[in-house]
Motif scaffolding. Structure first.
Motif, short mmCIF file in Angstrom:
data_model
loop_
_atom_site.label_atom_id
_atom_site.label_comp_id
_atom_site.label_asym_id
_atom_site.label_seq_id
_atom_site.Cartn_x
_atom_site.Cartn_y
_atom_site.Cartn_z
N ALA A 230 18.03 67.29 44.10
CA ALA A 230 18.06 66.97 45.53
C ALA A 230 16.46 66.62 45.88
O ALA A 230 16.15 65.80 46.57
N ILE A 231 15.52 67.39 45.39
CA ILE A 231 14.11 67.57 45.50
C ILE A 231 13.83 66.07 44.88
O ILE A 231 12.93 65.20 45.53
N ALA A 232 14.05 65.84 43.67
CA ALA A 232 13.75 64.51 42.84
C ALA A 232 14.40 63.29 43.74
O ALA A 232 13.43 62.09 43.91
N LEU A 233 15.47 63.24 44.24
CA LEU A 233 15.94 62.13 44.89
C LEU A 233 15.30 61.93 46.13
O LEU A 233 15.15 60.77 46.54
N THR A 234 14.83 63.06 46.76
CA THR A 234 14.26 62.92 48.00
C THR A 234 12.81 62.21 47.89
O THR A 234 12.50 61.49 48.73
N LEU A 235 12.25 62.56 46.74
CA LEU A 235 11.01 61.98 46.30
C LEU A 235 10.92 60.45 46.07
O LEU A 235 10.28 59.62 46.66
N ALA A 236 12.12 60.08 45.32
CA ALA A 236 12.54 58.57 44.98
C ALA A 236 12.66 57.68 46.37
O ALA A 236 12.22 56.82 46.30
N TYR A 237 13.50 58.59 47.32
CA TYR A 237 13.90 57.68 48.35
C TYR A 237 12.62 57.45 49.32
O TYR A 237 12.32 56.20 49.84
N ASN A 238 11.82 58.39 49.42
CA ASN A 238 10.60 58.24 50.05
C ASN A 238 9.58 57.09 49.49
O ASN A 238 9.10 56.24 50.08
N LYS A 239 9.75 57.08 48.09
CA LYS A 239 8.87 56.10 47.48
C LYS A 239 9.64 54.67 47.71
O LYS A 239 8.98 53.57 47.85
N LEU A 240 10.84 54.46 47.69
CA LEU A 240 11.58 53.46 48.07
C LEU A 240 11.28 52.75 49.52
O LEU A 240 11.17 51.75 49.82
N ILE A 241 11.29 53.72 50.48
CA ILE A 241 10.90 53.27 51.74
C ILE A 241 9.63 52.93 52.20
O ILE A 241 9.23 52.31 53.26
N THR A 242 8.51 53.66 51.30
CA THR A 242 7.14 53.32 51.74
C THR A 242 6.62 52.41 50.68
O THR A 242 5.53 51.76 51.08
N GLU A 243 7.35 52.08 49.54
CA GLU A 243 6.56 50.99 48.64
C GLU A 243 7.61 49.96 48.20
O GLU A 243 8.27 50.08 47.50
#
Length: 259
Positions: A230-243
């Motif tokens: 869950a934590i790793a996918l949260t980081l991945a989601y933020n990366k997708l919407i910020t980059e």
């Protein structure tokens, strides 16, 4: 379909997956902790739900504003996230282990009943054997030099003892038959209980471990993959919407050279 549309669709899938895993992990964790502190059940549910949400928000915040966040706040948020991950894992472990104990309770009760019946049966078999030995000794107790009166008194005494031991012998034999029937019934119930928890029994047999140990290791595998994912996918989601993914640049088509 252009790459931007595919990127948006994939971002939506990551977002939905992240929320789903986080929600399920939070459900298991919160209810596991709430059952542990059942006296304040709903208070723990509210507290756990808010803390689970705070964990994801803190993770997103650190990813987005890592460079502009002072060291003290970063340290506290990192420590808080790590603590909440451990707390979530503890709650999940408690929730799943409680379910396992509930499934295993009938089988353990049957095992205890079976052990008691087997012990009682063995005690009765030993007593019946002792009665047989006493009867054998009593039959040869009178010797050739004994007077007739003593022989008659001894015989009457032996007959009284024999009558008592025979009654006890018959009672023991009847009780052993009853115990055999009860043992057979409990063994049938054990088969049904083991069929109910068949998968974990099968895993335990493959691993060469007890069902308790096999269940413990299985739960540990689940919790080690659950909240960290869950934590790793949260980081991945933020990366997708910020980059956002850059659009490919179309190469210019060369114009034909006029002859």
């Amino acid at each position: 379909v252009c790459s931007s549309d595919l990127s948006k669709a994939f971002t939506a899938v990551v977002s939905l997956t992240t929320l789903s895993i986080a929600a399920v992990a939070a459900y298991f964790s919160v209810y596991g902790l709430a059952y542990t502190f059942s006296g304040v059940f709903w208070s723990v549910v509210i507290m756990g739900a808010v803390l689970e949400m705070g964990k994801l928000v803190a993770t997103s915040y650190l990813y987005r504003y890592w460079g502009s966040t002072n060291l003290l706040l970063k340290g506290y948020l990192l420590a808080g996230i790590a603590t909440l991950m451990v707390l979530t894992s503890t709650g999940i472990f408690g929730y799943l282990s409680a379910g396992y104990q509930q499934d295993m309770l009938p089988l353990k009760q049957q095992q205890e009943q079976l052990a008691q019946l087997v012990n009682e049966r063995q005690s009765l078999v030993d007593r019946r054997q002792a009665i047989d030995e006493q009867a054998g000794k009593a039959s040869v107790r009178v010797t050739d030099g004994t007077s007739a009166k003593l022989v008659r008194e001894t015989t009457r005494a032996q007959q009284a003892v024999y009558a008592r031991t025979q009654a006890e012998y018959s009672s023991i034999t009847l009780r052993i038959s009853q115990l055999d029937a009860q043992v057979a019934t409990i063994k049938q119930q054990q088969l049904q209980s083991e069929a109910h928890i068949g998968p974990i029994v099968y895993i335990a047999n493959i691993a060469g471990a007890s069902t308790d140990d096999a269940t413990k290791y299985l739960i540990l595998l689940i919790i080690f993959a659950f909240d960290p994912m869950a934590i790793a996918l949260t980081l991945a989601y933020n990366k997708l919407i910020t980059e956002p993914v850059a659009e490919p640049v179309a190469e210019p088509v060369a114009e034909p050279v006029a002859e």
